[in-house]
Design an enzyme around this catalytic site. Structure first.
Site, PDB file in Angstrom:
ATOM      1  N   LYS A 177      -0.699   4.935   4.597  1.00 33.25           N
ATOM      2  CA  LYS A 177      -1.584   4.005   5.291  1.00 33.25           C
ATOM      3  C   LYS A 177      -1.092   3.791   6.718  1.00 33.25           C
ATOM      4  CE  LYS A 177      -3.776  -0.558   4.797  1.00 33.25           C
ATOM      5  NZ  LYS A 177      -5.123  -0.003   5.070  1.00 33.25           N
ATOM      6  N   HIS A 211       0.832  -1.202   0.000  1.00 36.46           N
ATOM      7  CA  HIS A 211       0.000   0.000   0.000  1.00 36.46           C
ATOM      8  C   HIS A 211       0.868   1.254   0.000  1.00 36.46           C
ATOM      9  CE1 HIS A 211      -3.177  -2.820   1.199  1.00 36.46           C
ATOM     10  NE2 HIS A 211      -4.036  -1.878   0.871  1.00 36.46           N
TER      11      HIS A 211
END
Length: 266
Positions: A160, A156
């Site tokens: 995040k 990701h």
């Protein structure tokens, strides 16, 4: 006839929230009535720099928002702590929440399920709204019955906050349903650097990568005698999550219980 749905969005300035605003604006039977933001209280959404030209009020207090507007569904795309508070406020006001944040424990889900059932309010909590990602999880669960040696790699963007991702944890939970608990790798395996083998769920390893340039990516790799099987999904942009958000909103107003995971309404 398609049901008209009145919506509030929490987190409109985030990447996901902005896409959700666009979704409500282009969907004929959706009506965006208000947004909940951590700042800009009393403003109009269209007056905030970078936001779509949608003329709805901005609130910092979710309770005030619910008191001053008739809302059917709250779409919450904030963070685990805020999402949990917004979910509880929604249930208190009889609003059906669609929550796209992670971090809910099994105890949280059980408690919220009881409350939703008692109040006869639909709730959807989805670790991932991408239809392809949900299919990836379903396929991984199927494969685990035949190839029980498996590792999960999720990648990701570097903004995040949680690791591993809710999608990776949900994938492991689904795999557990089709796989006997077992420790993988050599019985005498050691880590010369702590954490090198990743997190462990029921003997499965989960590895998290965080880098700029990524959005949301996951692969589930199965190993067997003389073969490997990799099931992979990539979200190239946040628009990829919007068909799942729409599906969740349309589902939540027709049901009176909590659903955890988009796979349960697909």
């Amino acid at each position: 006839m398609t049901k008209h749905i009145r919506i509030a969005i929490a987190g409109p300035r985030g990447n996901m929230g902005t896409e959700a605003v666009k979704l409500t604006d282009r969907t004929e039977h959706f009506e965006l009535c208000a947004v909940i933001d951590s700042k800009n209280n009393g403003s109009r959404l269209k007056d905030i720099a970078g936001m779509p030209a949608v003329d709805v009020p901005v609130y910092t207090d979710i309770n005030q928002c619910f008191q001053e507007n008739t809302i059917d569904v709250l779409i919450d795309l904030t963070n685990p702590e805020t999402g949990r508070k917004h979910l509880e406020a929604s249930l208190a006001h009889g609003v059906s929440p669609v929550v796209g944040t992670t971090g809910f424990t099994e105890a949280d889900i059980e408690k919220l399920s009881r409350e939703a059932e008692q109040k006869q309010i639909g709730v959807v909590i989805a670790p991932n709204f991408a239809i392809g990602a949900v299919l990836m999880m379903k396929f991984a669960k199927m494969a685990a019955a035949y190839m029980p040696d498996v590792e999960i790699m999720e990648m990701h963007h570097d903004r995040k906050l949680d690791a591993p991702s809710g999608t990776a944890i949900k994938t492991a939970e689904l795999i557990k349903e089709n796989r006997a608990s077992r420790r993988q790798g050599h019985e005498n395996e050691t880590e010369s650097l702590a954490g090198a083998r990743g997190a462990d769920i029921d003997g499965m390893k989960i590895h998290s990568v965080r880098l700029p340039g990524l959005v949301a990516h996951q692969q589930v790799m199965f190993g067997g005698a003389g073969q490997t099987l990799t099931i992979k999904h990539d979200s190239i942009n946040r628009e990829s999550f919007m068909p799942g958000v729409q599906l969740a909103v349309e589902h939540v107003v027709e049901h009176k219980e909590l659903v955890y995971g988009l796979e349960n309404i697909m």
